[in-house]
Motif scaffolding. Structure first.
Motif, PDB file in Angstrom:
ATOM      1  N   ALA A  32     -10.702  -3.788  -1.200  1.00 34.24           N
ATOM      2  CA  ALA A  32     -11.154  -2.420  -0.913  1.00 34.24           C
ATOM      3  C   ALA A  32     -11.508  -1.631  -2.043  1.00 34.24           C
ATOM      4  O   ALA A  32     -10.911  -1.670  -3.220  1.00 34.24           O
ATOM      5  N   ASP A  33     -12.431  -0.889  -2.007  1.00 35.18           N
ATOM      6  CA  ASP A  33     -12.685   0.015  -3.097  1.00 35.18           C
ATOM      7  C   ASP A  33     -12.009   1.453  -2.992  1.00 35.18           C
ATOM      8  O   ASP A  33     -12.068   1.953  -1.719  1.00 35.18           O
ATOM      9  N   VAL A  34     -11.328   1.744  -3.854  1.00 34.48           N
ATOM     10  CA  VAL A  34     -10.372   2.966  -3.505  1.00 34.48           C
ATOM     11  C   VAL A  34     -10.759   3.903  -4.887  1.00 34.48           C
ATOM     12  O   VAL A  34     -11.032   3.406  -6.077  1.00 34.48           O
ATOM     13  N   VAL A  35     -10.282   5.388  -4.437  1.00 35.01           N
ATOM     14  CA  VAL A  35     -10.212   6.331  -5.546  1.00 35.01           C
ATOM     15  C   VAL A  35      -8.873   6.752  -5.807  1.00 35.01           C
ATOM     16  O   VAL A  35      -8.195   7.010  -4.642  1.00 35.01           O
ATOM     17  N   VAL A  65     -10.910  -0.316  -8.306  1.00 31.28           N
ATOM     18  CA  VAL A  65     -10.693   1.254  -8.501  1.00 31.28           C
ATOM     19  C   VAL A  65     -12.264   1.668  -8.964  1.00 31.28           C
ATOM     20  O   VAL A  65     -12.554   1.402  -9.822  1.00 31.28           O
ATOM     21  N   VAL A  66     -12.627   2.448  -8.004  1.00 30.82           N
ATOM     22  CA  VAL A  66     -14.033   3.022  -8.175  1.00 30.82           C
ATOM     23  C   VAL A  66     -14.106   4.485  -8.930  1.00 30.82           C
ATOM     24  O   VAL A  66     -15.099   4.859  -9.229  1.00 30.82           O
ATOM     25  N   GLY A  67     -12.878   5.109  -8.841  1.00 35.18           N
ATOM     26  CA  GLY A  67     -12.722   6.309  -9.334  1.00 35.18           C
ATOM     27  C   GLY A  67     -11.347   7.095  -9.565  1.00 35.18           C
ATOM     28  O   GLY A  67     -10.362   6.400  -9.029  1.00 35.18           O
ATOM     29  N   ALA A 102     -13.350  14.452  -1.851  1.00 35.99           N
ATOM     30  CA  ALA A 102     -14.415  13.811  -0.702  1.00 35.99           C
ATOM     31  C   ALA A 102     -15.586  13.626  -1.410  1.00 35.99           C
ATOM     32  O   ALA A 102     -16.082  12.457  -1.005  1.00 35.99           O
ATOM     33  N   GLU A 103     -16.157  14.195  -2.237  1.00 37.32           N
ATOM     34  CA  GLU A 103     -17.565  13.848  -2.971  1.00 37.32           C
ATOM     35  C   GLU A 103     -17.500  12.600  -3.734  1.00 37.32           C
ATOM     36  O   GLU A 103     -18.441  11.722  -3.484  1.00 37.32           O
ATOM     37  N   ALA A 104     -16.506  12.124  -4.339  1.00 37.14           N
ATOM     38  CA  ALA A 104     -16.045  11.152  -5.152  1.00 37.14           C
ATOM     39  C   ALA A 104     -16.196   9.986  -4.440  1.00 37.14           C
ATOM     40  O   ALA A 104     -16.371   8.846  -4.130  1.00 37.14           O
ATOM     41  N   ALA A 110     -16.015   4.841  -1.075  1.00 35.79           N
ATOM     42  CA  ALA A 110     -14.747   4.392  -1.284  1.00 35.79           C
ATOM     43  C   ALA A 110     -14.032   4.066   0.242  1.00 35.79           C
ATOM     44  O   ALA A 110     -14.422   4.554   1.276  1.00 35.79           O
ATOM     45  N   ASP A 111     -13.168   3.149   0.403  1.00 35.38           N
ATOM     46  CA  ASP A 111     -12.601   2.513   1.586  1.00 35.38           C
ATOM     47  C   ASP A 111     -11.434   3.335   1.946  1.00 35.38           C
ATOM     48  O   ASP A 111     -11.019   3.547   3.016  1.00 35.38           O
ATOM     49  N   ALA A 112     -10.917   3.988   0.719  1.00 37.60           N
ATOM     50  CA  ALA A 112      -9.587   4.690   0.854  1.00 37.60           C
ATOM     51  C   ALA A 112      -9.508   5.631  -0.235  1.00 37.60           C
ATOM     52  O   ALA A 112      -9.791   5.268  -1.350  1.00 37.60           O
ATOM     53  N   ALA A 113      -8.780   6.655  -0.320  1.00 33.98           N
ATOM     54  CA  ALA A 113      -8.266   7.415  -1.299  1.00 33.98           C
ATOM     55  C   ALA A 113      -6.701   7.314  -1.360  1.00 33.98           C
ATOM     56  O   ALA A 113      -5.897   7.236  -0.584  1.00 33.98           O
TER      57      ALA A 113
END
Length: 145
Positions: A32-35, A65-67, A102-104, A110-113
């Motif tokens: 998963a891509d996550v922030v 981790v994408v952000g 939300a913008e990031a 992203a799949d999740a924060a």
């Protein structure tokens, strides 16, 4: 005409609703891509290390981790008195920071924060609705395995 009294005047019992399942059980972090979102008071001087360890813990579980976004409380003069309190009991963060997250999430698809702090069920629901992706807390993901 007189009606006979009812035998039972108690209200009918309602069936209990299904318990709400936590977001972490539905989210598989593997692939998963996550922030990663952190909320820290100004008293917490080592917040960079905490954010890096959260990112490392997620990477070990297979997440990308994408952000990373940090909300600091009490850094300005006006915030010192309220340093231990969240900006909002509903979202934990300030309104502007929620929009930034939300913008990031949208920009990175992203799949999740993932929040470093523990979130209540109400906060998870509110943030999920505002962010457009599931909001989960890191302690839940770590506890899930």
């Amino acid at each position: 005409m007189h009606q006979p009294p009812r035998r039972d005047r108690r209200p009918a019992r309602r069936a209990r609703p299904e318990p709400i399942r936590r977001q972490a059980s539905r989210l598989t972090v593997m692939g998963a891509d996550v922030v990663v979102v952190g909320y820290f008071s100004a008293k917490e001087k080592d917040f960079v290390t905490l954010m890096n360890s959260a990112a490392t813990g997620l990477a070990v579980r297979g997440a990308r981790v994408v952000g990373q976004i940090v909300q600091r409380r009490g850094v300005s003069d006006g915030g010192v008195q309220k340093m231990a309190l969240p900006f909002s009991s509903r979202t934990l963060l300030s309104h502007g920071k929620v929009l930034e997250v939300a913008e990031a999430c949208e920009r990175a698809d992203a799949d999740a924060a993932v929040f470093v702090a523990a979130l209540s069920g109400r906060q998870q629901r509110a943030l999920t609705a505002l962010l457009g992706c599931p909001a989960v807390s890191l302690p839940e993901i770590l506890a899930a395995g």
